[in-house]
Design a protein around this motif. Structure first.
Motif, PDB file in Angstrom:
ATOM      1  N   SER A   1      10.967  -4.115 -22.492  1.00 41.08           N
ATOM      2  CA  SER A   1      11.388  -3.422 -21.277  1.00 41.08           C
ATOM      3  C   SER A   1      10.308  -2.460 -20.783  1.00 41.08           C
ATOM      4  O   SER A   1      10.048  -2.350 -19.577  1.00 41.08           O
ATOM      5  N   LEU A   2       9.641  -1.760 -21.711  1.00 42.94           N
ATOM      6  CA  LEU A   2       8.586  -0.825 -21.321  1.00 42.94           C
ATOM      7  C   LEU A   2       7.382  -1.560 -20.753  1.00 42.94           C
ATOM      8  O   LEU A   2       6.724  -1.076 -19.826  1.00 42.94           O
ATOM      9  N   GLN A   3       7.068  -2.730 -21.292  1.00 42.52           N
ATOM     10  CA  GLN A   3       5.963  -3.528 -20.765  1.00 42.52           C
ATOM     11  C   GLN A   3       6.278  -4.030 -19.354  1.00 42.52           C
ATOM     12  O   GLN A   3       5.398  -4.061 -18.488  1.00 42.52           O
ATOM     13  N   LYS A   4       7.511  -4.407 -19.110  1.00 43.08           N
ATOM     14  CA  LYS A   4       7.901  -4.863 -17.772  1.00 43.08           C
ATOM     15  C   LYS A   4       7.722  -3.738 -16.748  1.00 43.08           C
ATOM     16  O   LYS A   4       7.217  -3.967 -15.644  1.00 43.08           O
ATOM     17  N   ILE A   5       8.154  -2.550 -17.124  1.00 42.14           N
ATOM     18  CA  ILE A   5       8.027  -1.413 -16.205  1.00 42.14           C
ATOM     19  C   ILE A   5       6.557  -1.126 -15.922  1.00 42.14           C
ATOM     20  O   ILE A   5       6.159  -0.871 -14.778  1.00 42.14           O
ATOM     21  N   ALA A   6       5.721  -1.185 -16.958  1.00 43.24           N
ATOM     22  CA  ALA A   6       4.285  -0.931 -16.786  1.00 43.24           C
ATOM     23  C   ALA A   6       3.660  -1.964 -15.854  1.00 43.24           C
ATOM     24  O   ALA A   6       2.879  -1.621 -14.957  1.00 43.24           O
ATOM     25  N   ILE A   7       3.998  -3.232 -16.050  1.00 40.76           N
ATOM     26  CA  ILE A   7       3.474  -4.284 -15.177  1.00 40.76           C
ATOM     27  C   ILE A   7       3.919  -4.051 -13.738  1.00 40.76           C
ATOM     28  O   ILE A   7       3.140  -4.197 -12.789  1.00 40.76           O
ATOM     29  N   GLY A   8       5.186  -3.672 -13.568  1.00 36.97           N
ATOM     30  CA  GLY A   8       5.703  -3.413 -12.229  1.00 36.97           C
ATOM     31  C   GLY A   8       4.986  -2.267 -11.544  1.00 36.97           C
ATOM     32  O   GLY A   8       4.667  -2.342 -10.347  1.00 36.97           O
ATOM     33  N   LEU A   9       4.692  -1.205 -12.285  1.00 34.64           N
ATOM     34  CA  LEU A   9       3.985  -0.058 -11.712  1.00 34.64           C
ATOM     35  C   LEU A   9       2.567  -0.442 -11.288  1.00 34.64           C
ATOM     36  O   LEU A   9       2.080  -0.010 -10.237  1.00 34.64           O
ATOM     37  N   VAL A  10       1.908  -1.264 -12.103  1.00 34.83           N
ATOM     38  CA  VAL A  10       0.549  -1.709 -11.760  1.00 34.83           C
ATOM     39  C   VAL A  10       0.566  -2.556 -10.491  1.00 34.83           C
ATOM     40  O   VAL A  10      -0.250  -2.363  -9.583  1.00 34.83           O
ATOM     41  N   LEU A  11       1.503  -3.498 -10.414  1.00 37.31           N
ATOM     42  CA  LEU A  11       1.586  -4.363  -9.237  1.00 37.31           C
ATOM     43  C   LEU A  11       1.910  -3.563  -7.977  1.00 37.31           C
ATOM     44  O   LEU A  11       1.328  -3.812  -6.907  1.00 37.31           O
ATOM     45  N   SER A  12       2.812  -2.609  -8.087  1.00 38.64           N
ATOM     46  CA  SER A  12       3.178  -1.788  -6.931  1.00 38.64           C
ATOM     47  C   SER A  12       1.989  -0.951  -6.455  1.00 38.64           C
ATOM     48  O   SER A  12       1.754  -0.818  -5.247  1.00 38.64           O
ATOM     49  N   THR A  13       1.239  -0.389  -7.401  1.00 46.71           N
ATOM     50  CA  THR A  13       0.063   0.406  -7.042  1.00 46.71           C
ATOM     51  C   THR A  13      -1.000  -0.473  -6.388  1.00 46.71           C
ATOM     52  O   THR A  13      -1.632  -0.072  -5.400  1.00 46.71           O
ATOM     53  N   MET A  14      -1.179  -1.685  -6.922  1.00 47.63           N
ATOM     54  CA  MET A  14      -2.112  -2.619  -6.295  1.00 47.63           C
ATOM     55  C   MET A  14      -1.664  -2.967  -4.879  1.00 47.63           C
ATOM     56  O   MET A  14      -2.491  -3.087  -3.965  1.00 47.63           O
ATOM     57  N   GLY A  15      -0.366  -3.109  -4.700  1.00 47.75           N
ATOM     58  CA  GLY A  15       0.165  -3.397  -3.363  1.00 47.75           C
ATOM     59  C   GLY A  15      -0.162  -2.302  -2.369  1.00 47.75           C
ATOM     60  O   GLY A  15      -0.506  -2.569  -1.208  1.00 47.75           O
ATOM     61  N   MET A  16      -0.081  -1.046  -2.811  1.00 49.55           N
ATOM     62  CA  MET A  16      -0.432   0.068  -1.933  1.00 49.55           C
ATOM     63  C   MET A  16      -1.922   0.057  -1.592  1.00 49.55           C
ATOM     64  O   MET A  16      -2.318   0.355  -0.457  1.00 49.55           O
ATOM     65  N   GLY A  17      -2.752  -0.283  -2.570  1.00 47.74           N
ATOM     66  CA  GLY A  17      -4.188  -0.379  -2.315  1.00 47.74           C
ATOM     67  C   GLY A  17      -4.508  -1.467  -1.304  1.00 47.74           C
ATOM     68  O   GLY A  17      -5.314  -1.266  -0.386  1.00 47.74           O
ATOM     69  N   ILE A  18      -3.875  -2.633  -1.473  1.00 49.25           N
ATOM     70  CA  ILE A  18      -4.070  -3.733  -0.520  1.00 49.25           C
ATOM     71  C   ILE A  18      -3.568  -3.338   0.863  1.00 49.25           C
ATOM     72  O   ILE A  18      -4.198  -3.641   1.884  1.00 49.25           O
ATOM     73  N   ALA A  19      -2.437  -2.635   0.920  1.00 53.54           N
ATOM     74  CA  ALA A  19      -1.892  -2.189   2.200  1.00 53.54           C
ATOM     75  C   ALA A  19      -2.876  -1.271   2.921  1.00 53.54           C
ATOM     76  O   ALA A  19      -3.032  -1.343   4.153  1.00 53.54           O
ATOM     77  N   ALA A  20      -3.558  -0.396   2.165  1.00 49.00           N
ATOM     78  CA  ALA A  20      -4.547   0.502   2.770  1.00 49.00           C
ATOM     79  C   ALA A  20      -5.716  -0.294   3.358  1.00 49.00           C
ATOM     80  O   ALA A  20      -6.181  -0.010   4.474  1.00 49.00           O
ATOM     81  N   LEU A  21      -6.178  -1.314   2.637  1.00 48.11           N
ATOM     82  CA  LEU A  21      -7.294  -2.132   3.126  1.00 48.11           C
ATOM     83  C   LEU A  21      -6.905  -2.925   4.373  1.00 48.11           C
ATOM     84  O   LEU A  21      -7.683  -3.029   5.323  1.00 48.11           O
ATOM     85  N   VAL A  22      -5.699  -3.472   4.372  1.00 49.27           N
ATOM     86  CA  VAL A  22      -5.223  -4.240   5.533  1.00 49.27           C
ATOM     87  C   VAL A  22      -5.091  -3.335   6.748  1.00 49.27           C
ATOM     88  O   VAL A  22      -5.445  -3.717   7.877  1.00 49.27           O
ATOM     89  N   GLU A  23      -4.599  -2.120   6.538  1.00 48.98           N
ATOM     90  CA  GLU A  23      -4.454  -1.189   7.654  1.00 48.98           C
ATOM     91  C   GLU A  23      -5.813  -0.766   8.192  1.00 48.98           C
ATOM     92  O   GLU A  23      -5.971  -0.572   9.417  1.00 48.98           O
ATOM     93  N   MET A  24      -6.807  -0.623   7.320  1.00 50.02           N
ATOM     94  CA  MET A  24      -8.157  -0.329   7.792  1.00 50.02           C
ATOM     95  C   MET A  24      -8.662  -1.446   8.692  1.00 50.02           C
ATOM     96  O   MET A  24      -9.291  -1.187   9.736  1.00 50.02           O
ATOM     97  N   LYS A  25      -8.385  -2.689   8.310  1.00 54.19           N
ATOM     98  CA  LYS A  25      -8.765  -3.834   9.133  1.00 54.19           C
ATOM     99  C   LYS A  25      -8.033  -3.805  10.468  1.00 54.19           C
ATOM    100  O   LYS A  25      -8.641  -4.021  11.527  1.00 54.19           O
ATOM    101  N   ARG A  26      -6.733  -3.515  10.443  1.00 51.66           N
ATOM    102  CA  ARG A  26      -5.954  -3.489  11.686  1.00 51.66           C
ATOM    103  C   ARG A  26      -6.430  -2.377  12.615  1.00 51.66           C
ATOM    104  O   ARG A  26      -6.539  -2.571  13.833  1.00 51.66           O
ATOM    105  N   LEU A  27      -6.739  -1.215  12.063  1.00 55.78           N
ATOM    106  CA  LEU A  27      -7.217  -0.100  12.878  1.00 55.78           C
ATOM    107  C   LEU A  27      -8.593  -0.390  13.480  1.00 55.78           C
ATOM    108  O   LEU A  27      -8.888   0.042  14.604  1.00 55.78           O
ATOM    109  N   SER A  28      -9.438  -1.100  12.738  1.00 54.92           N
ATOM    110  CA  SER A  28     -10.750  -1.455  13.287  1.00 54.92           C
ATOM    111  C   SER A  28     -10.603  -2.393  14.476  1.00 54.92           C
ATOM    112  O   SER A  28     -11.343  -2.276  15.462  1.00 54.92           O
TER     113      SER A  28
END
Length: 233
Positions: free
Chosen positions: A60-87
């Protein structure tokens, strides 16, 4: 992310042939990511992990850790996509209603965050059910749902703080009404940083936590009228 991603989608090219995808319907990718993640985990990852490690899937703890990593990566990707959209908005004009950039750029962030939520939800429920005292399993499940509600309140509070701080100089704040004039990429970047901090704190708590050991089957002997009766539990 869900709310602001819909606002992003409303400014992007959403035509597929003659059909125009409603901006609000993109949340289907978030839900689909959760379902697909659970199917892949149940049908592929668990059997593979069983063969490699001899264990029926992640803890259960490993699942939560994986989920946190994926969610954080999603936020990073969202920032890059928004930079592209703003450009694109800067080069073509910020007041254009539909920017010449495909809405499908938003799909990766929906899938990463959705997959992360799938792991986090199942990991938390599994943790509460298996690690809570017998009389507190129902209460702990209720606490799990309460954390979701508190998350929305904290999110609203964070948005209010950012709008107040970044708009104090009289210009457009990060979360401007017209997001073409805002800095949504900075907001997503801040969420990614908070995600990293949250993950580090989680690792500390997970390392500190001592899991309850499952009770093994034991043979109990009771003597009844001189006869030995064996009970298994």
């Amino acid at each position: 992310m869900i709310t602001f991603s819909v606002e992003q989608a409303a400014t992007m090219e959403r035509n597929v042939g003659k059909f125009k995808i409603p901006a609000g319907s993109l949340t289907v990718f978030f839900v689909s990511a959760i379902l697909i993640t659970l199917i892949i985990y149940d049908r592929f990852i668990m059997p593979l992990w069983q063969k490699l490690k001899g264990k029926p899937g992640f803890t259960s703890l490993q699942k939560i850790a994986i989920g946190l990593v994926l969610s954080t990566m999603g936020m990073g990707i969202a920032a890059l996509v928004e930079m592209k959209r703003l450009s694109v908005a800067k080069s073509t004009g910020r007041n254009i209603s539909t920017l010449p950039i495909s809405v499908f750029y938003l799909i990766p962030q929906f899938f990463l965050v959705g997959a992360g939520e799938g792991f986090i939800y199942t990991g938390q429920l599994d943790f509460f059910i298996t690690q809570s005292p017998k009389g507190m399993k129902t209460m702990s499940t209720g606490l799990f749902l309460t954390t979701l509600a508190l998350g929305f309140f904290v999110s609203s509070f964070l948005v209010s703080i950012i709008k107040k701080v970044t708009g104090s100089n009289g210009g457009h704040d990060w979360l401007a009404d017209n997001i073409n004039y805002g800095r949504l990429d900075c907001f997503y970047g801040l969420l990614a940083i908070l995600g990293v901090i949250n993950f580090v704190l989680y690792l500390f708590c997970a390392t500190w936590f001592k899991p309850r050991k499952a009770k093994s089957a034991i043979n109990m002997e009771t003597i009844n009228n001189g006869n030995v009766v064996e009970d298994k539990c």
